[in-house]
Design a protein around this motif. Structure first.
Motif, short mmCIF file in Angstrom:
data_model
loop_
_atom_site.label_atom_id
_atom_site.label_comp_id
_atom_site.label_asym_id
_atom_site.label_seq_id
_atom_site.Cartn_x
_atom_site.Cartn_y
_atom_site.Cartn_z
N THR A 157 51.74 52.36 55.47
CA THR A 157 52.38 51.09 55.15
C THR A 157 51.51 50.36 54.14
N PRO A 158 52.06 50.02 52.98
CA PRO A 158 51.24 49.42 51.94
C PRO A 158 50.78 48.02 52.29
N GLU A 159 49.58 47.70 51.85
CA GLU A 159 49.06 46.35 51.97
C GLU A 159 49.63 45.53 50.80
N VAL A 160 49.37 44.24 50.83
CA VAL A 160 49.81 43.37 49.75
C VAL A 160 48.64 43.11 48.81
N LEU A 161 48.90 43.22 47.52
CA LEU A 161 47.90 42.89 46.53
C LEU A 161 47.72 41.38 46.53
N ASP A 162 46.49 40.92 46.73
CA ASP A 162 46.22 39.49 46.80
C ASP A 162 45.32 39.09 45.64
N VAL A 163 45.77 38.09 44.88
CA VAL A 163 44.99 37.60 43.74
C VAL A 163 44.77 36.10 43.91
N LYS A 164 43.51 35.71 43.96
CA LYS A 164 43.16 34.29 44.08
C LYS A 164 42.59 33.85 42.72
N LYS B 51 47.24 49.16 42.46
CA LYS B 51 47.86 49.74 43.67
C LYS B 51 49.39 49.71 43.58
N LYS B 52 49.92 49.96 42.40
CA LYS B 52 51.36 50.00 42.14
C LYS B 52 52.05 48.66 42.40
N GLN B 53 51.30 47.57 42.29
CA GLN B 53 51.84 46.23 42.47
C GLN B 53 51.39 45.36 41.30
N HIS B 54 52.11 44.25 41.10
CA HIS B 54 51.77 43.31 40.02
C HIS B 54 51.80 41.90 40.59
N SER B 55 50.79 41.11 40.26
CA SER B 55 50.71 39.74 40.73
C SER B 55 50.37 38.84 39.55
N MET B 56 51.01 37.65 39.50
CA MET B 56 50.83 36.74 38.36
C MET B 56 50.64 35.30 38.81
N PRO B 57 49.57 34.98 39.54
CA PRO B 57 49.37 33.58 39.93
C PRO B 57 49.03 32.70 38.73
N ALA C 260 40.05 36.81 41.86
CA ALA C 260 39.48 37.66 42.89
C ALA C 260 40.62 38.52 43.43
N VAL C 261 40.50 39.84 43.28
CA VAL C 261 41.59 40.76 43.61
C VAL C 261 41.22 41.56 44.85
N SER C 262 42.12 41.56 45.83
CA SER C 262 41.89 42.36 47.03
C SER C 262 43.18 43.05 47.44
N TYR C 263 43.02 44.13 48.16
CA TYR C 263 44.13 44.92 48.70
C TYR C 263 43.79 45.15 50.15
N GLY C 264 44.49 44.46 51.03
CA GLY C 264 44.09 44.48 52.44
C GLY C 264 42.77 43.73 52.56
N GLN D 222 54.90 18.14 33.99
CA GLN D 222 55.65 19.30 34.49
C GLN D 222 55.94 19.11 35.97
N PRO D 223 57.19 19.35 36.40
CA PRO D 223 57.48 19.28 37.83
C PRO D 223 56.78 20.42 38.56
N GLU D 224 56.57 20.23 39.85
CA GLU D 224 55.94 21.27 40.67
C GLU D 224 56.80 22.51 40.67
N GLU D 225 56.16 23.66 40.47
CA GLU D 225 56.90 24.92 40.46
C GLU D 225 56.13 25.95 41.24
N ASP D 226 56.74 27.08 41.47
CA ASP D 226 56.11 28.16 42.21
C ASP D 226 54.84 28.58 41.49
N GLN D 227 53.73 28.62 42.20
CA GLN D 227 52.44 28.91 41.60
C GLN D 227 52.06 30.39 41.59
N SER D 228 52.88 31.25 42.16
CA SER D 228 52.51 32.66 42.24
C SER D 228 53.75 33.52 42.16
N HIS D 229 53.64 34.64 41.47
CA HIS D 229 54.73 35.58 41.34
C HIS D 229 54.22 36.95 41.72
N HIS D 230 54.95 37.69 42.57
CA HIS D 230 54.58 39.05 42.97
C HIS D 230 55.74 39.97 42.66
N HIS D 231 55.41 41.16 42.21
CA HIS D 231 56.43 42.17 41.96
C HIS D 231 56.04 43.47 42.61
#
Length: 147
Positions: free
Chosen positions: A32-39, A117-123, A57-61, A138-147
């Motif tokens: 089961t894949p973990e989620v790519l986390d980018v801070k 890890k076959k994932q893309h993140s764009m915070p 800072a990039v982590s996977y699990g 600018q109005p508040e908008e989503d601060q992170s995008h994951h694909h």
């Protein structure tokens, strides 16, 4: 005799199939894949002409990712996304970094593009430079995008 052979074969197939499905369940759970986390971090207020450093800072699990396929930073002034600039990141122990200088007042967006890890993140991170008012631009908008 035929019935007994058939019963033995059926039992053997049933037992082997049962063992295999337990093994498959365990294997599937382990895969089961973990989620790519980018801070994304860095200063949110700077003066024009001042250097600012940003880090992803990039982590996977629970593990730091030191071998990301690609890490870039994109920077643009609000309303000028078509004029954005891309920067390659320098990596050290799962932290990817770049430095930039904001030349004029305004509200800017810093966005990291991380592929690993076959994932893309764009915070993203908003940066107020000089006298610009980040709250009214600018109005508040989503601060992170994951694909």
């Amino acid at each position: 005799m035929k019935k007994m052979v058939a019963a033995v074969l059926f039992s053997a197939v049933f037992l082997l199939n049962g063992c295999g499905s337990e093994e498959n369940k365990a294997q599937t759970a382990a895969e089961t894949p973990e989620v790519l986390d980018v801070k994304l971090t860095g200063p949110e207020k700077v003066k024009p002409g001042e250097n600012a450093a940003y880090e992803a800072a990039v982590s996977y699990g629970d593990e730091a990712v030191t071998d990301a396929d690609e890490v870039e930073f994109e920077v643009w002034k609000d309303g000028e996304k078509n004029d954005s600039k891309m920067f390659k990141a320098k990596q050290e122990d799962g932290v990817y970094r770049f430095e930039t200088e904001f030349k004029e007042d305004g509200v800017y967006t810093v966005q990291s593009h991380v592929t690993a890890k076959k994932q893309h993140s764009m915070p993203t991170l908003k940066v107020q430079v000089g006298d610009a008012d980040a709250a009214t631009k600018q109005p508040e908008e989503d601060q992170s995008h994951h694909h």
